[in-house]
Design a protein around this motif. Structure first.
Motif, PDB file in Angstrom:
ATOM      1  N   ALA A 242       0.688   3.668   3.025  1.00 39.09           N
ATOM      2  CA  ALA A 242       1.063   3.227   4.370  1.00 39.09           C
ATOM      3  C   ALA A 242       2.081   4.195   4.960  1.00 39.09           C
TER       4      ALA A 242
ATOM      5  N   CYS B 129       4.897   3.782   6.372  1.00 34.84           N
ATOM      6  CA  CYS B 129       6.315   3.533   6.056  1.00 34.84           C
ATOM      7  C   CYS B 129       6.715   4.031   4.669  1.00 34.84           C
ATOM      8  N   HIS B 130       5.757   4.357   3.816  1.00 35.50           N
ATOM      9  CA  HIS B 130       6.057   4.827   2.460  1.00 35.50           C
ATOM     10  C   HIS B 130       5.740   6.307   2.268  1.00 35.50           C
ATOM     11  N   ARG B 131       5.252   6.985   3.277  1.00 35.15           N
ATOM     12  CA  ARG B 131       4.800   8.369   3.115  1.00 35.15           C
ATOM     13  C   ARG B 131       5.906   9.358   2.793  1.00 35.15           C
TER      14      ARG B 131
ATOM     15  N   ASP C  19       0.854  -1.179   0.000  1.00 32.18           N
ATOM     16  CA  ASP C  19       0.000   0.000   0.000  1.00 32.18           C
ATOM     17  C   ASP C  19       0.896   1.236   0.000  1.00 32.18           C
TER      18      ASP C  19
END
Length: 165
Positions: A44, A46-48, A41
């Motif tokens: 999420a 952790c990827h922002r 995703d």
């Protein structure tokens, strides 16, 4: 494994470790190709802080560290991480894989490549949608269905579905 030393500490060294898909002769004639699938995703936490390309790259590298060295040195095959987003985006290596798969299917079925690509994208979109819905509402215990692609008319399917080629 019989005492082989792998390059990365994060390599999966369990005896029962295996990837999701294996095919002989996909990239190179006679050689086994191994693929492992990851769907993430992009929204999420952790990827922002990173770009979508960087998130794809990070997830691909994670899979390569886990399986790449082992497959190349122990199984003597090639490894391709197939990284997708929940909305249908593909990582660079997944795009190469899908392009090669479309070429092989179009040649084998004597269909225009554009129709095969449209059909594959449609199938992928619906598969990801089903996965997302399953995560949201849970299973309904229906029997899995299989599709016989041997007699599939790609052109008719694309025309009937209204997919622009």
């Amino acid at each position: 494994m019989d005492g082989e030393q792998l390059q990365y500490r994060t390599a999966n060294i369990a005896n029962e470790a295996r990837v999701d898909v294996s095919a002989r002769g996909f990239w190179t004639r006679g050689q086994r190709a191994f693929m492992d699938i990851k769907i993430f995703d992009p929204m999420a936490a952790c990827h922002r802080g990173i770009s979508l390309e960087a998130a794809h790259q990070r997830n691909e590298q994670e899979k390569i560290r886990a399986y790449g060295d082992r497959i190349q040195n122990v199984d003597h095959g090639s490894f391709t991480p197939l990284v997708f987003t929940t909305s249908g985006g593909m990582g660079p290596k997944a795009k190469c894989f899908y392009s090669r798969l479309a070429d092989v299917m179009a040649e084998k079925k004597h269909q225009p490549r554009s129709h095969v690509v449209a059909w594959m994208r449609c199938r992928l979109s619906f598969s990801l949608l089903r996965s997302a819905l399953l995560c949201l509402r849970g299973t309904r215990c229906s029997a899995p269905t299989t599709i016989d692609i041997a007699g599939l008319n790609y052109q008719a399917t694309v025309v009937e579905s209204g997919i622009l080629v």
